[in-house]
Design a protein around this motif. Structure first.
Motif, short mmCIF file in Angstrom:
data_model
loop_
_atom_site.label_atom_id
_atom_site.label_comp_id
_atom_site.label_asym_id
_atom_site.label_seq_id
_atom_site.Cartn_x
_atom_site.Cartn_y
_atom_site.Cartn_z
N ALA A 1 0.83 -1.21 0.00
CA ALA A 1 0.00 0.00 0.00
C ALA A 1 0.87 1.26 0.00
CB ALA A 1 -0.94 0.00 1.20
N ALA A 2 1.95 1.25 0.76
CA ALA A 2 2.86 2.40 0.78
C ALA A 2 3.52 2.59 -0.58
CB ALA A 2 3.90 2.22 1.87
N SER A 3 3.88 1.51 -1.23
CA SER A 3 4.48 1.59 -2.56
C SER A 3 3.49 2.15 -3.57
CB SER A 3 4.95 0.21 -3.02
OG SER A 3 5.96 -0.27 -2.17
N MET A 4 2.23 1.76 -3.45
CA MET A 4 1.20 2.29 -4.35
C MET A 4 1.04 3.79 -4.15
SD MET A 4 -1.72 -0.60 -4.56
CE MET A 4 -2.66 0.41 -5.66
N ARG A 5 1.13 4.25 -2.90
CA ARG A 5 1.02 5.68 -2.63
C ARG A 5 2.16 6.43 -3.32
NH1 ARG A 5 1.38 8.16 3.30
NH2 ARG A 5 2.12 6.05 3.49
N SER A 6 3.37 5.89 -3.23
CA SER A 6 4.50 6.58 -3.86
C SER A 6 4.36 6.57 -5.39
CB SER A 6 5.83 5.96 -3.43
OG SER A 6 5.97 4.66 -3.91
N LEU A 7 3.79 5.50 -5.95
CA LEU A 7 3.58 5.47 -7.40
C LEU A 7 2.56 6.52 -7.84
CD1 LEU A 7 3.54 1.66 -8.23
CD2 LEU A 7 5.28 3.35 -8.87
N THR A 8 1.52 6.73 -7.05
CA THR A 8 0.51 7.72 -7.44
C THR A 8 1.04 9.14 -7.33
OG1 THR A 8 -0.47 7.73 -5.22
CG2 THR A 8 -1.45 6.25 -6.83
N ARG A 9 2.19 9.32 -6.70
CA ARG A 9 2.82 10.64 -6.62
C ARG A 9 3.89 10.84 -7.70
NH1 ARG A 9 3.49 11.08 -0.07
NH2 ARG A 9 1.26 11.21 0.35
N ASP A 10 4.18 9.78 -8.45
CA ASP A 10 5.20 9.84 -9.49
C ASP A 10 4.54 10.19 -10.83
OD1 ASP A 10 7.23 9.47 -11.30
OD2 ASP A 10 7.64 7.39 -10.75
N ARG A 11 4.78 11.40 -11.30
CA ARG A 11 4.11 11.89 -12.50
C ARG A 11 4.46 11.08 -13.75
NH1 ARG A 11 1.51 16.14 -11.57
NH2 ARG A 11 1.70 17.83 -13.02
N ASP A 12 5.70 10.62 -13.85
CA ASP A 12 6.10 9.82 -15.01
C ASP A 12 5.37 8.48 -15.05
OD1 ASP A 12 7.86 11.82 -15.80
OD2 ASP A 12 9.54 10.94 -14.69
N TRP A 13 5.27 7.82 -13.89
CA TRP A 13 4.57 6.53 -13.82
C TRP A 13 3.09 6.71 -14.14
CZ3 TRP A 13 0.61 4.06 -11.26
CH2 TRP A 13 0.60 2.67 -11.34
#
Length: 68
Positions: free
Chosen positions: A46-58
């Motif tokens: 879940a924490a990894s998903m949060r960081s992905l949703t903050r990554d504009r390129d991803w």
């Protein structure tokens, strides 16, 4: 298996609502697990998903709407 017989792989694209809902479900499931490695694993996902949703390129690559 020969490469000629393989079907092309189409990558899945998500909406932001789907990503937020998936993260919510993972956190809810993790809370139902007793303390230990399994619970920590799901909380880390879940924490990894949060960081992905903050990554504009991803987000630009993996979401239907791109970046907003």
């Amino acid at each position: 298996m020969p490469s000629a017989n393989r079907l092309p792989v189409e990558e899945r694209r998500y909406t932001m609502v789907e990503l937020y809902e998936l993260r919510r479900v993972i956190i809810k499931y993790a809370r139902s697990i007793p303390l230990g490695p399994a619970r920590n694993k799901h909380r880390q996902i879940a924490a990894s998903m949060r960081s992905l949703t903050r990554d504009r390129d991803w987000l630009a690559i993996h979401t239907v709407d791109g970046i907003k």
